[in-house]
Design a protein around this motif. Sequence first.
Motif, short mmCIF file in Angstrom:
data_model
loop_
_atom_site.label_atom_id
_atom_site.label_comp_id
_atom_site.label_asym_id
_atom_site.label_seq_id
_atom_site.Cartn_x
_atom_site.Cartn_y
_atom_site.Cartn_z
N UNK A 75 0.82 -1.20 0.00
CA UNK A 75 0.00 0.00 0.00
C UNK A 75 0.87 1.26 0.00
N UNK A 76 1.87 1.30 0.88
CA UNK A 76 2.72 2.49 0.99
C UNK A 76 3.56 2.67 -0.27
N UNK A 77 4.09 1.58 -0.83
CA UNK A 77 4.88 1.69 -2.05
C UNK A 77 4.03 2.17 -3.21
N UNK A 78 2.78 1.71 -3.29
CA UNK A 78 1.88 2.17 -4.34
C UNK A 78 1.60 3.66 -4.20
N UNK A 79 1.37 4.11 -2.98
CA UNK A 79 1.12 5.54 -2.75
C UNK A 79 2.36 6.36 -3.10
N UNK A 80 3.53 5.88 -2.72
CA UNK A 80 4.77 6.60 -3.07
C UNK A 80 4.91 6.69 -4.58
N UNK A 81 4.69 5.57 -5.25
CA UNK A 81 4.93 5.51 -6.70
C UNK A 81 3.94 6.36 -7.47
N UNK A 82 2.69 6.37 -7.05
CA UNK A 82 1.65 7.05 -7.82
C UNK A 82 1.41 8.49 -7.40
N UNK A 96 13.18 11.22 2.87
CA UNK A 96 14.28 10.50 3.52
C UNK A 96 14.69 11.21 4.81
N UNK A 97 14.74 12.52 4.78
CA UNK A 97 15.10 13.27 5.99
C UNK A 97 14.07 13.08 7.10
N UNK A 98 12.80 13.07 6.75
CA UNK A 98 11.75 12.87 7.76
C UNK A 98 11.83 11.48 8.37
N UNK A 99 12.01 10.46 7.52
CA UNK A 99 12.13 9.09 8.03
C UNK A 99 13.37 8.95 8.91
N UNK A 188 7.48 -3.53 17.94
CA UNK A 188 6.52 -2.60 17.35
C UNK A 188 7.22 -1.46 16.61
N UNK A 189 8.28 -0.92 17.24
CA UNK A 189 8.99 0.20 16.62
C UNK A 189 9.70 -0.23 15.34
N UNK A 190 10.42 -1.33 15.38
CA UNK A 190 11.21 -1.75 14.23
C UNK A 190 10.30 -2.22 13.09
N UNK A 191 9.20 -2.86 13.43
CA UNK A 191 8.22 -3.28 12.43
C UNK A 191 7.67 -2.06 11.69
N UNK A 192 7.35 -1.02 12.44
CA UNK A 192 6.83 0.21 11.85
C UNK A 192 7.88 0.89 10.98
N UNK A 193 9.12 0.98 11.47
CA UNK A 193 10.17 1.64 10.70
C UNK A 193 10.53 0.85 9.44
N UNK A 195 8.51 -0.86 7.63
CA UNK A 195 7.43 -0.65 6.65
C UNK A 195 7.57 0.70 5.96
N UNK A 196 7.82 1.75 6.73
CA UNK A 196 7.87 3.09 6.12
C UNK A 196 9.20 3.37 5.44
N UNK A 197 10.26 2.63 5.79
CA UNK A 197 11.56 2.88 5.18
C UNK A 197 11.68 2.25 3.81
N UNK A 198 11.09 1.07 3.63
CA UNK A 198 11.21 0.41 2.33
C UNK A 198 10.51 1.24 1.25
N UNK A 199 11.21 1.50 0.19
CA UNK A 199 10.66 2.29 -0.91
C UNK A 199 11.14 3.73 -0.92
N UNK A 200 11.81 4.17 0.15
CA UNK A 200 12.38 5.52 0.12
C UNK A 200 13.60 5.54 -0.80
N UNK A 201 14.07 6.74 -1.10
CA UNK A 201 15.16 6.91 -2.06
C UNK A 201 16.51 6.67 -1.39
N UNK A 202 16.65 5.54 -0.73
CA UNK A 202 17.92 5.12 -0.12
C UNK A 202 18.12 3.64 -0.42
N UNK A 203 19.37 3.20 -0.55
CA UNK A 203 19.61 1.77 -0.76
C UNK A 203 19.31 0.99 0.50
N UNK A 204 18.31 0.15 0.47
CA UNK A 204 17.93 -0.61 1.65
C UNK A 204 17.33 -1.94 1.21
#
Length: 503
Positions: A75-82, A96-99, A188-193, A195-204
């Motif tokens: 869902x998040x990757x689709x929103x980022x992409x579109x 990337x700075x916010x994350x 809980x924290x790492x699971x959340x991070x 999810x939101x980190x994957x798809x950002x403009x950083x190699x991960x």
Amino acid sequence: MWRVFFTSAIVAVVVRASMGWCKLGNCGHFSSGGFIIWDISGGQEDYSFQELLPMAVIGVIGGLLGAIFNQLTLYISSWRRNVLHKRGNRVKIIEVCIVSLITSILSFGLPLLRKCTPCPDLKEYPDIECPRPSGTYGNYVNFHCSKDGEYNDLATIFFNTQDDAIRNLFSAKTIHEYSAQSLLTFLAMFYFLAIITYGTAVPSGQFVPGIMIGSTYGRLVGMFVVKVYKKLNVEEGTYALLGAASFLGGSMRMTVSLCVIMVEITNNLQLLPLIMLVLLISKAVGDVFNGGFYEEQARLRGIPLLESRPKQYMRNMIAKEACVNQKVAYFPRVVKVGDVVAMLQSNSHNGFPVIDHLQNGETVVIGLILRSYLLVVLQLKADFQHIPVPSDTRGALSTRHSVTDFVKPASSKGLSINDIHLTQDEMEMYIDLQPFVNPSPYVVPEDMSLTKVYNLFRQLGLRHIFVVPCPSRVIGMITRKDLLSEEKEDSDATELPPVSIRS
């Protein structure tokens, strides 16, 4: 295969040489380590049948969390992409700075909210160094603790490299190092991070974060099992390993390769049956809800990724039925430049059939031409001609073009039709496409089973297949022996006369 073997040998030699150089103190924090990343060979050596139930529960948890993880990242990757990433590169940098800011605040703020824990009795555990010295990596981190003999268990996970954090969670002789509250908070924290980190403009990637997530809830289950089965030799680190395997299986849906990887990086072959058990359960649970992580992301990006087996309905279909509603976009051998531009602008096909007319009026397919080749021909303009007749290209093509003209640049997506600028006079000129076609594309008869066509795409890695009417005559027959390199004796050579086949 020999390329893989040669590359692996070179990598092994380079890594060995680098390890020897780093052990001299030239690599700072990277001086330690080797091929076995998280060695837990000194942990639990045996298990009982009573432990199979909590291990199966770990597999179910991994399948559920993996399926939820795949769906949320989709869902998040689709929103980022579109939506988000269409606003420009500046928005990507801000994201990337916010994350990064959220990650830093949580990583430093959450350990401050946890109370410090007294160190284990050094007389009972003489090999433990608690708290660890400042500036080093390992267990028992003293983070804003008022007393010297205390450590912050949540900071022990946060303020380490991911390798050391995973090694701490996998560690077998550190019972009660982490509290259940700290593990739940980190999960809980790492699971959340993640999810939101994957798809950002950083190699991960998701492999090591997946191990972190799985080992956290696996250790939680291990703490519960230690309390319930007090008489058994149970290690929390063993359950952390199984949790890591279950989350990777529930998310990535790989079984054999993950099983081999987990055994290799932990150097503990005795846990192989347990790893296989949790992987199979987690994959089965995850498959109920959605596809694998990489398969879902590939579909989101429009990559035509074929599954290992064809669908059931394909068994009752033929090749002609799969393309019955299609209107074939093709080019004649000699085509007007304006028609080529219009065709490329009106669709996004990657390849086009090229047809020609024989002297008796019969229409035949002379080959396949790629979209990238057409764009190169339009950009160079060296093959434009004023009259619509086939050109004599013998020897002339090599002087007008080089091999590098048709090679796609590795650092870009290649040419686009919008990059081509032509005048009105050039649009009225013609191109002979015959020198640029592939004269022997893959062809299947119209009545071939769609399952066989599917397998051809999978096994040969094809992108296009022509569907043609059933052939009317047999020119010859090729067997495996015909493809051998040995010269055939003249006495074995036979000629197959043409035979007409009527449907």
